[in-house]
Design a protein around this motif. Structure first.
Motif, PDB file in Angstrom:
ATOM      1  N   LYS A  99       0.835  -1.202   0.000  1.00 29.32           N
ATOM      2  CA  LYS A  99       0.000   0.000   0.000  1.00 29.32           C
ATOM      3  C   LYS A  99       0.876   1.261   0.000  1.00 29.32           C
ATOM      4  O   LYS A  99       0.589   2.252   0.684  1.00 29.32           O
ATOM      5  CB  LYS A  99      -0.970   0.007   1.188  1.00 29.32           C
ATOM      6  CG  LYS A  99      -1.936  -1.173   1.197  1.00 29.32           C
ATOM      7  CD  LYS A  99      -2.960  -1.026   2.275  1.00 29.32           C
ATOM      8  CE  LYS A  99      -3.860  -2.255   2.372  1.00 29.32           C
ATOM      9  NZ  LYS A  99      -4.571  -2.557   1.132  1.00 29.32           N
ATOM     10  N   PHE A 100       1.957   1.186  -0.786  1.00 30.65           N
ATOM     11  CA  PHE A 100       2.838   2.345  -0.885  1.00 30.65           C
ATOM     12  C   PHE A 100       2.081   3.510  -1.513  1.00 30.65           C
ATOM     13  O   PHE A 100       1.438   3.368  -2.546  1.00 30.65           O
ATOM     14  CB  PHE A 100       4.068   2.011  -1.729  1.00 30.65           C
ATOM     15  CG  PHE A 100       5.067   3.130  -1.816  1.00 30.65           C
ATOM     16  CD1 PHE A 100       6.009   3.298  -0.827  1.00 30.65           C
ATOM     17  CD2 PHE A 100       5.037   4.024  -2.881  1.00 30.65           C
ATOM     18  CE1 PHE A 100       6.935   4.338  -0.888  1.00 30.65           C
ATOM     19  CE2 PHE A 100       5.950   5.072  -2.952  1.00 30.65           C
ATOM     20  CZ  PHE A 100       6.904   5.231  -1.945  1.00 30.65           C
ATOM     21  N   ASP A 101       2.147   4.663  -0.867  1.00 32.67           N
ATOM     22  CA  ASP A 101       1.477   5.861  -1.378  1.00 32.67           C
ATOM     23  C   ASP A 101       2.337   6.493  -2.459  1.00 32.67           C
ATOM     24  O   ASP A 101       3.316   7.188  -2.168  1.00 32.67           O
ATOM     25  CB  ASP A 101       1.240   6.848  -0.240  1.00 32.67           C
ATOM     26  CG  ASP A 101       0.517   8.111  -0.701  1.00 32.67           C
ATOM     27  OD1 ASP A 101       0.097   8.170  -1.883  1.00 32.67           O
ATOM     28  OD2 ASP A 101       0.382   9.042   0.110  1.00 32.67           O
ATOM     29  N   ALA A 102       1.987   6.235  -3.708  1.00 35.46           N
ATOM     30  CA  ALA A 102       2.791   6.719  -4.828  1.00 35.46           C
ATOM     31  C   ALA A 102       2.486   8.166  -5.195  1.00 35.46           C
ATOM     32  O   ALA A 102       3.126   8.721  -6.089  1.00 35.46           O
ATOM     33  CB  ALA A 102       2.566   5.829  -6.047  1.00 35.46           C
ATOM     34  N   VAL A 103       1.535   8.788  -4.511  1.00 37.00           N
ATOM     35  CA  VAL A 103       1.180  10.177  -4.812  1.00 37.00           C
ATOM     36  C   VAL A 103       2.144  11.115  -4.087  1.00 37.00           C
ATOM     37  O   VAL A 103       2.361  10.994  -2.878  1.00 37.00           O
ATOM     38  CB  VAL A 103      -0.270  10.481  -4.391  1.00 37.00           C
ATOM     39  CG1 VAL A 103      -0.600  11.947  -4.656  1.00 37.00           C
ATOM     40  CG2 VAL A 103      -1.242   9.573  -5.137  1.00 37.00           C
ATOM     41  N   MET A 104       2.724  12.030  -4.817  1.00 42.14           N
ATOM     42  CA  MET A 104       3.634  13.007  -4.225  1.00 42.14           C
ATOM     43  C   MET A 104       2.838  13.968  -3.345  1.00 42.14           C
ATOM     44  O   MET A 104       1.983  14.711  -3.837  1.00 42.14           O
ATOM     45  CB  MET A 104       4.369  13.775  -5.321  1.00 42.14           C
ATOM     46  CG  MET A 104       5.402  14.752  -4.814  1.00 42.14           C
ATOM     47  SD  MET A 104       6.870  13.949  -4.144  1.00 42.14           S
ATOM     48  CE  MET A 104       7.673  13.400  -5.664  1.00 42.14           C
TER      49      MET A 104
END
Length: 218
Positions: A43-48
């Motif tokens: 569930k890595f948050d890829a949103v900057m």
């Protein structure tokens, strides 16, 4: 040998998952310590986020990013496994590197960052085949993206491998694909750093930037 595998596919029944299992097993059988980064399951948050971008100046990285940066520093090589979507890598794979390879970590005007001499070996699957993939510029798009991402941050090997028509190939062809995947990652052990893949414009632009050509100092 320390290796991280960054895996970017949401479906466990995919051929990418077969590549992941095969490659991970092979690397470990050859004595590597392996860490798998399954971006969906993590569930890595890829949103900057604002705090991520702020860290480009303050180096106050989020805990999530600091954990990934520690593993990148630990690794001698990175393996990525992902599908090609609309001619490019999945957005959440790019987002992972956008957040982890932040300024002052992956690159720096003075010293070139902390990733000098590392290697990356990437496997991409496609639903289409040639001549379409070539005519549509998809190989070029991927290779240029990888070169800009890794060549610009000091990696000495930027190697890519592509698999065509994955949804419709025969079982025998898939078996051959997996054999080729083993041969591809074996290069990590059998070839010296700098002997595999290409570092083109990315590496050149890094040198020019450090010399001042791209920031108005020359």
């Amino acid at each position: 040998m320390n290796i991280i595998i960054v895996y970017a596919h949401p479906y466990d029944g995919s051929f990418c998952k077969g590549l992941l299992d095969t490659v991970s097993s092979r690397l470990q059988s050859r004595g590597a310590a392996v860490k798998v980064k399954d971006l969906v399951k993590m569930k890595f948050d890829a949103v900057m986020q604002p705090d991520d971008l702020k860290a480009a100046r303050t180096e106050a990285y989020t805990d999530e990013v600091k954990r990934e940066q520690a593993d990148v520093l630990w690794a001698d090589a990175i393996v990525t496994i992902a599908p090609i979507w609309f001619g490019a890598m999945p957005g959440f794979l790019k987002g992972y590197f956008d957040k982890v390879f932040m300024t002052k970590f992956a690159y720096d005007e003075r010293i070139g960052g902390k990733l000098q001499g590392k290697r990356v070996f990437s496997l991409f699957t496609a639903g289409s085949n040639d001549p379409y993939l070539d005519m549509a510029g998809q190989y070029e798009c991927i290779n240029l993206s990888m070169d800009n991402l890794f060549g610009s941050t000091g990696f000495v090997d930027v190697a890519t491998k592509f698999y065509q028509s994955v949804p419709i190939v025969t079982a025998e062809e898939r078996k051959q694909y997996l054999t080729e995947a083993i041969q591809f990652v074996d290069q990590i052990f059998d070839c010296q750093p700098g002997e595999v893949g290409q570092v083109g414009h990315g590496g050149l632009l890094t040198k020019l930037h450090m010399q001042g050509y791209l920031n108005g100092r020359v």
